[in-house]
Design a protein around this motif. Structure first.
Motif, PDB file in Angstrom:
ATOM      1  N   TYR A   1      -4.946   0.896   5.189  1.00 20.94           N
ATOM      2  CA  TYR A   1      -3.972   1.205   4.136  1.00 20.94           C
ATOM      3  C   TYR A   1      -4.470   0.695   2.779  1.00 20.94           C
ATOM      4  O   TYR A   1      -4.330   1.366   1.755  1.00 20.94           O
ATOM      5  CB  TYR A   1      -2.618   0.571   4.449  1.00 20.94           C
ATOM      6  CG  TYR A   1      -1.516   1.564   4.743  1.00 20.94           C
ATOM      7  CD1 TYR A   1      -1.402   2.768   4.045  1.00 20.94           C
ATOM      8  CD2 TYR A   1      -0.556   1.301   5.710  1.00 20.94           C
ATOM      9  CE1 TYR A   1      -0.400   3.671   4.318  1.00 20.94           C
ATOM     10  CE2 TYR A   1       0.460   2.195   5.995  1.00 20.94           C
ATOM     11  CZ  TYR A   1       0.532   3.384   5.289  1.00 20.94           C
ATOM     12  OH  TYR A   1       1.532   4.269   5.559  1.00 20.94           O
ATOM     13  N   TRP A   2      -5.015  -0.522   2.764  1.00 23.51           N
ATOM     14  CA  TRP A   2      -5.548  -1.054   1.503  1.00 23.51           C
ATOM     15  C   TRP A   2      -6.697  -0.187   1.004  1.00 23.51           C
ATOM     16  O   TRP A   2      -6.799   0.109  -0.188  1.00 23.51           O
ATOM     17  CB  TRP A   2      -6.012  -2.500   1.718  1.00 23.51           C
ATOM     18  CG  TRP A   2      -6.617  -3.117   0.489  1.00 23.51           C
ATOM     19  CD1 TRP A   2      -5.953  -3.696  -0.551  1.00 23.51           C
ATOM     20  CD2 TRP A   2      -8.002  -3.196   0.167  1.00 23.51           C
ATOM     21  NE1 TRP A   2      -6.842  -4.136  -1.497  1.00 23.51           N
ATOM     22  CE2 TRP A   2      -8.109  -3.843  -1.082  1.00 23.51           C
ATOM     23  CE3 TRP A   2      -9.168  -2.786   0.820  1.00 23.51           C
ATOM     24  CZ2 TRP A   2      -9.336  -4.096  -1.691  1.00 23.51           C
ATOM     25  CZ3 TRP A   2     -10.394  -3.034   0.216  1.00 23.51           C
ATOM     26  CH2 TRP A   2     -10.474  -3.682  -1.018  1.00 23.51           C
TER      27      TRP A   2
ATOM     28  N   LEU B   1      -3.967  -4.716  -5.680  1.00 29.02           N
ATOM     29  CA  LEU B   1      -5.172  -4.460  -4.892  1.00 29.02           C
ATOM     30  C   LEU B   1      -6.127  -5.650  -4.962  1.00 29.02           C
ATOM     31  O   LEU B   1      -6.717  -6.046  -3.949  1.00 29.02           O
ATOM     32  CB  LEU B   1      -5.851  -3.184  -5.383  1.00 29.02           C
ATOM     33  CG  LEU B   1      -5.089  -1.882  -5.118  1.00 29.02           C
ATOM     34  CD1 LEU B   1      -5.707  -0.735  -5.911  1.00 29.02           C
ATOM     35  CD2 LEU B   1      -5.065  -1.547  -3.632  1.00 29.02           C
TER      36      LEU B   1
ATOM     37  N   ALA C   1      -5.206   2.933  -0.351  1.00 33.15           N
ATOM     38  CA  ALA C   1      -4.511   2.657  -1.615  1.00 33.15           C
ATOM     39  C   ALA C   1      -5.490   2.552  -2.773  1.00 33.15           C
ATOM     40  O   ALA C   1      -5.217   3.029  -3.879  1.00 33.15           O
ATOM     41  CB  ALA C   1      -3.687   1.377  -1.486  1.00 33.15           C
TER      42      ALA C   1
ATOM     43  N   GLU D   1      -6.613   6.156  -3.594  1.00 34.04           N
ATOM     44  CA  GLU D   1      -5.588   6.934  -4.282  1.00 34.04           C
ATOM     45  C   GLU D   1      -5.356   6.419  -5.704  1.00 34.04           C
ATOM     46  O   GLU D   1      -5.091   7.198  -6.626  1.00 34.04           O
ATOM     47  CB  GLU D   1      -4.282   6.918  -3.486  1.00 34.04           C
ATOM     48  CG  GLU D   1      -4.337   7.697  -2.181  1.00 34.04           C
ATOM     49  CD  GLU D   1      -4.507   9.196  -2.400  1.00 34.04           C
ATOM     50  OE1 GLU D   1      -4.156   9.699  -3.482  1.00 34.04           O
ATOM     51  OE2 GLU D   1      -5.019   9.880  -1.490  1.00 34.04           O
ATOM     52  N   TYR D   2      -5.439   5.104  -5.895  1.00 30.60           N
ATOM     53  CA  TYR D   2      -5.350   4.551  -7.253  1.00 30.60           C
ATOM     54  C   TYR D   2      -6.479   5.085  -8.118  1.00 30.60           C
ATOM     55  O   TYR D   2      -6.273   5.476  -9.280  1.00 30.60           O
ATOM     56  CB  TYR D   2      -5.404   3.020  -7.186  1.00 30.60           C
ATOM     57  CG  TYR D   2      -5.693   2.377  -8.520  1.00 30.60           C
ATOM     58  CD1 TYR D   2      -4.701   2.259  -9.484  1.00 30.60           C
ATOM     59  CD2 TYR D   2      -6.969   1.903  -8.825  1.00 30.60           C
ATOM     60  CE1 TYR D   2      -4.967   1.685 -10.725  1.00 30.60           C
ATOM     61  CE2 TYR D   2      -7.245   1.322 -10.042  1.00 30.60           C
ATOM     62  CZ  TYR D   2      -6.240   1.224 -10.992  1.00 30.60           C
ATOM     63  OH  TYR D   2      -6.516   0.673 -12.218  1.00 30.60           O
TER      64      TYR D   2
ATOM     65  N   ALA E   1       0.828  -1.206   0.000  1.00 30.43           N
ATOM     66  CA  ALA E   1       0.000   0.000   0.000  1.00 30.43           C
ATOM     67  C   ALA E   1       0.861   1.254   0.000  1.00 30.43           C
ATOM     68  O   ALA E   1       0.577   2.221  -0.726  1.00 30.43           O
ATOM     69  CB  ALA E   1      -0.935  -0.010   1.210  1.00 30.43           C
TER      70      ALA E   1
ATOM     71  N   THR F   1       8.092   9.002  -4.044  1.00 26.52           N
ATOM     72  CA  THR F   1       6.955   9.753  -3.523  1.00 26.52           C
ATOM     73  C   THR F   1       7.316  11.190  -3.173  1.00 26.52           C
ATOM     74  O   THR F   1       6.638  12.118  -3.621  1.00 26.52           O
ATOM     75  CB  THR F   1       6.337   9.016  -2.329  1.00 26.52           C
ATOM     76  OG1 THR F   1       5.877   7.726  -2.772  1.00 26.52           O
ATOM     77  CG2 THR F   1       5.161   9.786  -1.759  1.00 26.52           C
TER      78      THR F   1
ATOM     79  N   VAL G   1      -0.511  -1.843  -9.828  1.00 28.75           N
ATOM     80  CA  VAL G   1      -1.264  -1.476  -8.632  1.00 28.75           C
ATOM     81  C   VAL G   1      -2.620  -2.170  -8.623  1.00 28.75           C
ATOM     82  O   VAL G   1      -3.045  -2.724  -7.599  1.00 28.75           O
ATOM     83  CB  VAL G   1      -1.423   0.053  -8.536  1.00 28.75           C
ATOM     84  CG1 VAL G   1      -2.346   0.420  -7.380  1.00 28.75           C
ATOM     85  CG2 VAL G   1      -0.062   0.729  -8.353  1.00 28.75           C
TER      86      VAL G   1
ATOM     87  N   ASP H   1       1.288   5.136  -8.223  1.00 29.83           N
ATOM     88  CA  ASP H   1       0.204   5.942  -8.794  1.00 29.83           C
ATOM     89  C   ASP H   1       0.759   7.177  -9.482  1.00 29.83           C
ATOM     90  O   ASP H   1       0.301   7.565 -10.568  1.00 29.83           O
ATOM     91  CB  ASP H   1      -0.763   6.374  -7.687  1.00 29.83           C
ATOM     92  CG  ASP H   1      -1.568   5.234  -7.114  1.00 29.83           C
ATOM     93  OD1 ASP H   1      -1.703   4.198  -7.776  1.00 29.83           O
ATOM     94  OD2 ASP H   1      -2.065   5.370  -5.977  1.00 29.83           O
TER      95      ASP H   1
ATOM     96  N   THR I   1       2.209   1.964  -3.414  1.00 27.62           N
ATOM     97  CA  THR I   1       1.272   2.437  -4.436  1.00 27.62           C
ATOM     98  C   THR I   1       1.231   3.962  -4.520  1.00 27.62           C
ATOM     99  O   THR I   1       0.885   4.499  -5.566  1.00 27.62           O
ATOM    100  CB  THR I   1      -0.149   1.900  -4.191  1.00 27.62           C
ATOM    101  OG1 THR I   1      -0.679   2.429  -2.970  1.00 27.62           O
ATOM    102  CG2 THR I   1      -0.169   0.383  -4.171  1.00 27.62           C
ATOM    103  N   PHE I   2       1.582   4.676  -3.440  1.00 22.47           N
ATOM    104  CA  PHE I   2       1.619   6.138  -3.528  1.00 22.47           C
ATOM    105  C   PHE I   2       2.613   6.573  -4.595  1.00 22.47           C
ATOM    106  O   PHE I   2       2.368   7.517  -5.359  1.00 22.47           O
ATOM    107  CB  PHE I   2       2.000   6.758  -2.181  1.00 22.47           C
ATOM    108  CG  PHE I   2       1.081   6.421  -1.048  1.00 22.47           C
ATOM    109  CD1 PHE I   2      -0.275   6.251  -1.247  1.00 22.47           C
ATOM    110  CD2 PHE I   2       1.574   6.257   0.240  1.00 22.47           C
ATOM    111  CE1 PHE I   2      -1.126   5.933  -0.196  1.00 22.47           C
ATOM    112  CE2 PHE I   2       0.738   5.948   1.296  1.00 22.47           C
ATOM    113  CZ  PHE I   2      -0.615   5.785   1.076  1.00 22.47           C
TER     114      PHE I   2
END
Length: 891
Positions: free
Chosen positions: A410-411, A368, A414, A417-418, A349, A666, A364, A356, A352-353
């Protein structure tokens, strides 16, 4: 060490040329029902082909003890630059201690490869170790195929010798599952007809082979047991044949029939050139299809390219569990724990920031969905899954699968944000039932009415071991992730028409944010606490963990800046990154996992938080430290953690850790360039904070939904003010871009124009990019032309900016560099708060208004004022000193 840095244009041309090579290789050939015949395997050959230099190749002298990993989705070569390695074909460890030695007629004793390993070349597609001796040169090319249907590793030996040579390849057979799985009854024997070792067990359902069609004999051992002695095979080298061919050594394994494994072995050798070009194709696509930067620092540009490769490499395809992200790789040595080479939900997770922002959306989305498939019935998302989970009672008998509380929110965060980056409604709708279950589990972990889920109910958060976590009811890391996930839940539920979920989220969100901002704030200390205790008090230790909430934008700005100012000093922010716990704490231990070591992943949160609150001079050196790790340790990789006292990874650290890598990306993309996509709303935000000593900075391939942007930023400083000029080019549908000017502290009369037309100043300016109309017959928008460009010009008078400290790290050094704690305007000019080591001189470069500088206390002296640079010398004995420098407009 020599770093081979090629021009950006060469990278683009490289990627384009590789994409045309798809016809070279065909993969996924079905396994045949019968064993490949001995003659079929022993007559295999690999004609030499060119090993092409990579545009991001890293080259250096061999360093004993330094990690060298070559990994793919199905297999991993985990070794050292001197050539020793362990062999993995997931989920099996095939062998330990693989190494080469050489025998030549003029030298009586064998020559160990580790003694003559001279240089290493690391490329995304393969790594090369060069063994150089007065009598021969051997280049060992190591390949882990990119194809998910190919279960094995391939070594190609490129030999240059004027006289006959014998190469001895040896390894210690293991054939065991990854931790904590295990097998019994393993055995190994030499199949002389096929010229390979067979490793198996009593049921013959787990098999591996290691061999070479060039090998002629082996040292025999009892076949009914593995024994402790290494297995060796002798490869006689005919100099003339070696000039025409590579010498292949193949490793294949699997949890199926031996026939299938032998067929994989045959495919590895027969299709060697195709596998190589397929891996180059993978690398070219990974580099060319994602965001890249061009800055005055070519090492930073190069480090980002390697970060993209690393984040692709975290994907592992386990034949029993599917494809997901592992946390990191390292040697297991005599055990079966290869670093953290199994699946981790929280690490994924966090990564993935970065992904993305880069545009690695397919990976990603797959991750997920992978985590959703392994969700517990009550909705909790898994923390970690062993690669042997299908062969043991992992989820019920072992405590690790679900023992973290933060992984579930967090999932959720994530996925949100995705969606904001990609606009992928289809995946969100597909995973919404899993999201709802995760949401419902989170609600069961909020029992005290403050709106935030609790460690006491849900499980671990920030720390796993040590006194810092004692008596914790709720830590600020878990609280931050949950509060951010709450906001995402409200937005997603509204978008999907889930009124019940949206209503609860809308009610909880302000309550949770209030708890985060008030219950954790310590007015006397001027920073946020680490946690709330079970007895109702707080753990007031200064830690790096509040940076997570600050990075997510969850704190009141004034309090956030106060906490971040206290983090900016050396007690948390060392030369090489952020300590988890302040060096001033009674609990601090520079070698303790959670209470003093420096972690690149939390370093990234600290850097991102500093940028989020417009404090770039305190964030840049943290990101830059992670950049330097790309080249100082395992080439192209990032270690899990380092000593709190010295710039040196701990002996037991994982050398190839993916959430360390993501925390270069990031803060660079979301901090320095300030990228924040919001594709579902047709919007994005760009808030660049380039160092003032960068005249230019360019980022290409930013994606928000189907719109792609290239942005070039130029900066110019004069004695009366300055100018920032952003040129934005685009391809794709319309997007409303909010551009936030980077106006220096104390500037006057800012003005903004968009394509020469004045725009309102005082905040973000909105620019419409992209096109409303689709292309012909409803297809993609038409290709970019000269009109697909906008130019934003920001000008100001006065103002002052300070260049962030540049700290050139040396392995083993102590932390002695300059810190910029704060820069604020006052009635007479500016106040610049600095921290340094007594007895050292530091140059501080200022941009904008000419200034007169003077110390406001006895902790430092200021001198050497010249061309916008001041020299500061700290006084005192030992430790660190802090001073405030008064800066006033000069003549």
């Amino acid at each position: 060490m020599v770093l081979r840095v090629r021009p950006r244009r060469a990278l683009r041309l490289f990627a384009a040329s590789v994409v045309t090579a798809t016809s070279i290789s065909v993969f996924g050939t079905p396994a045949r029902a019968q064993l490949p015949s001995p003659i079929e395997l022993t007559t295999l050959s690999v004609p030499r082909f060119d090993i092409i230099p990579s545009p991001i190749e890293l080259t250096g002298p061999v360093r004993p003890g330094e990690y060298l990993g070559v990994v793919g989705p199905r297999a991993a070569w985990l070794g050292l630059e001197t050539g020793e390695a362990e062999l993995w074909v997931h989920p099996l460890k095939v062998g330990n201690g693989f190494r080469l030695s050489f025998t030549t007629p003029r030298y009586g004793a064998p020559i160990p490869g580790g003694q003559v390993a001279r240089t290493v070349h690391v490329r995304p597609e393969l790594a090369t170790i060069t063994y150089s001796h007065a009598a021969f040169q051997v280049r060992q090319h190591i390949l882990a195929p990119a194809d998910t249907a190919t279960s094995g590793l391939l070594v190609l030996l490129e030999v240059d010798t004027p006289e006959p040579l014998e190469i001895v390849a040896e390894f210690e057979p293991v054939l065991n599952y990854m931790w904590p799985g295990s097998l019994g009854g393993q055995y190994a024997y030499w199949d002389a007809e096929r010229r390979l070792f067979v490793l198996s067990e009593s049921l013959q359902t787990r098999n591996a082979v290691v061999g070479s069609p060039w090998a002629t004999n082996s040292v025999e051992h009892p076949a009914h047991q593995l024994g402790e002695a290494p297995r060796t095979m002798v490869i006689p080298v005919d100099p003339e044949r070696a000039r025409r061919e590579f010498i292949p050594i193949a490793v294949a394994a699997g949890t199926g029939a031996r026939e299938t494994v032998l067929e994989s072995y045959r495919e590895l050798i027969a299709n060697a050139e195709g596998l190589y070009y397929d891996k180059r194709l993978w690398a070219g696509r990974a580099l060319a299809s994602t965001a890249s930067v061009e800055t005055p620092d070519p090492e930073l540009d190069l480090a980002l390219e390697w970060a993209k490769i690393n984040l692709e490499e975290q994907r592992v395809c386990n034949p029993d569990l599917g494809c997901g992200f592992v946390a990191g790789w390292g040697l297991s040595r005599n055990g079966t724990r290869p670093g953290f080479g199994w699946f981790f939900g929280g690490d994924a997770a966090i990564n993935t920031f970065a992904m993305d922002a880069l545009g690695q959306w397919d990976l990603v989305a797959e991750e997920l969905a992978f985590l959703a498939r392994h969700q517990r019935a009550d909705g909790k998302i898994t923390h970690e899954i062993s690669q042997a989970a299908a062969h043991i009672d992992w989820f019920d008998s072992y405590p690790y699968a679900y023992y973290h509380a933060d992984t579930t929110p967090y999932w959720m965060l994530a996925l949100y944000e995705y969606w904001r980056a990609s606009g992928d409604d289809e995946l969100v709708r597909e995973l919404w039932p899993a999201y709802r279950r995760a949401w419902e589990w989170c609600l069961t972990a909020e029992t005290d009415g403050d709106g935030i889920i609790e460690n006491t109910v849900g499980g671990l958060g920030a720390v796993e071991v040590g006194g810092l976590g004692e008596a914790i009811h709720q830590d600020i890391y878990l609280a931050a992730v949950w509060v951010a996930a709450l906001e995402g839940t409200r937005v997603l539920a509204e978008h999907l028409g889930d009124g019940e979920t949206g209503e609860v989220a809308a009610r909880l969100a302000p309550q949770a944010r209030k708890t985060l901002n008030e219950a954790y704030w310590r007015e006397a200390e001027g920073h946020h606490a680490f946690g709330i205790l079970r007895g109702g008090g707080t753990n007031d230790n200064l830690t790096v963990w509040p940076a997570t909430a600050a990075a997510f934008g969850l704190f009141d700005d004034e309090r956030a800046r106060s906490t971040l100012a206290r983090m900016a000093g050396d007690r948390v922010s060392s030369d090489w990154g952020a300590h988890m716990l302040s060096t001033e704490s009674e609990l601090y231990d520079p070698l303790q996992y959670n209470q003093g070591t420096v972690w690149p992943f939390v370093t990234g949160f600290a850097a991102w938080a500093q940028y989020r609150h417009r404090r770039p001079w305190a964030g840049f050196h943290l990101m830059d430290a992670v950049k330097q790790m790309t080249f100082d340790w395992a080439l192209g990789r990032h270690p899990e953690l380092l000593s709190g006292s010295f710039y040196q990874p701990l002996d037991q650290t994982v050398p190839h850790q993916f959430f360390a890598t993501s925390m270069l990306v990031t803060p660079l993309l979301r901090g320095v360039f300030g990228w924040q996509p919001d594709a579902p709303r047709g919007r994005a935000r760009l808030a660049p904070q380039l160092p003032p000593d960068w005249p230019t900075g360019t980022i290409r391939g930013l994606r928000a939904g189907s719109t792609v942007l290239d942005v070039e930023i130029r900066q110019n400083w004069t004695s009366t003010g300055g100018e920032q000029r952003a040129t934005i080019r685009w391809l794709g549908p319309r997007l409303d871009l909010d551009f936030v000017p980077d106006v220096p502290v104390g500037a006057r009369n800012p003005s903004i124009t968009v394509d020469g037309i004045p725009a309102p100043s005082g905040g973000a300016v909105r620019v419409q990019v992209g096109r409303d109309a689709p292309g012909p017959e409803g297809g993609e928008p038409e290709a970019r032309d000269q009109d697909d460009v906008a130019e934003i010009v920001v000008r100001w008078e006065g103002g002052l900016a300070v260049a962030p400290p540049r700290i050139d790290l040396e392995p083993g050094q102590r932390s002695t560099g300059l810190r910029i704690i704060d820069l604020v305007a006052d009635d007479d000019g500016w106040l610049l708060t600095l921290e340094g080591t007594p007895g050292r001189d530091y140059d501080v470069e200022l941009f904008g208004t000419p200034i007169d500088a003077s110390a406001t206390d006895a902790m430092a002296s200021v001198s050497g004022q010249s061309g916008g640079t001041i020299r500061v010398n700290f006084t005192g004995d030992g430790g660190r000193a802090t001073t405030v420098v008064s800066l006033s407009p000069g003549a």
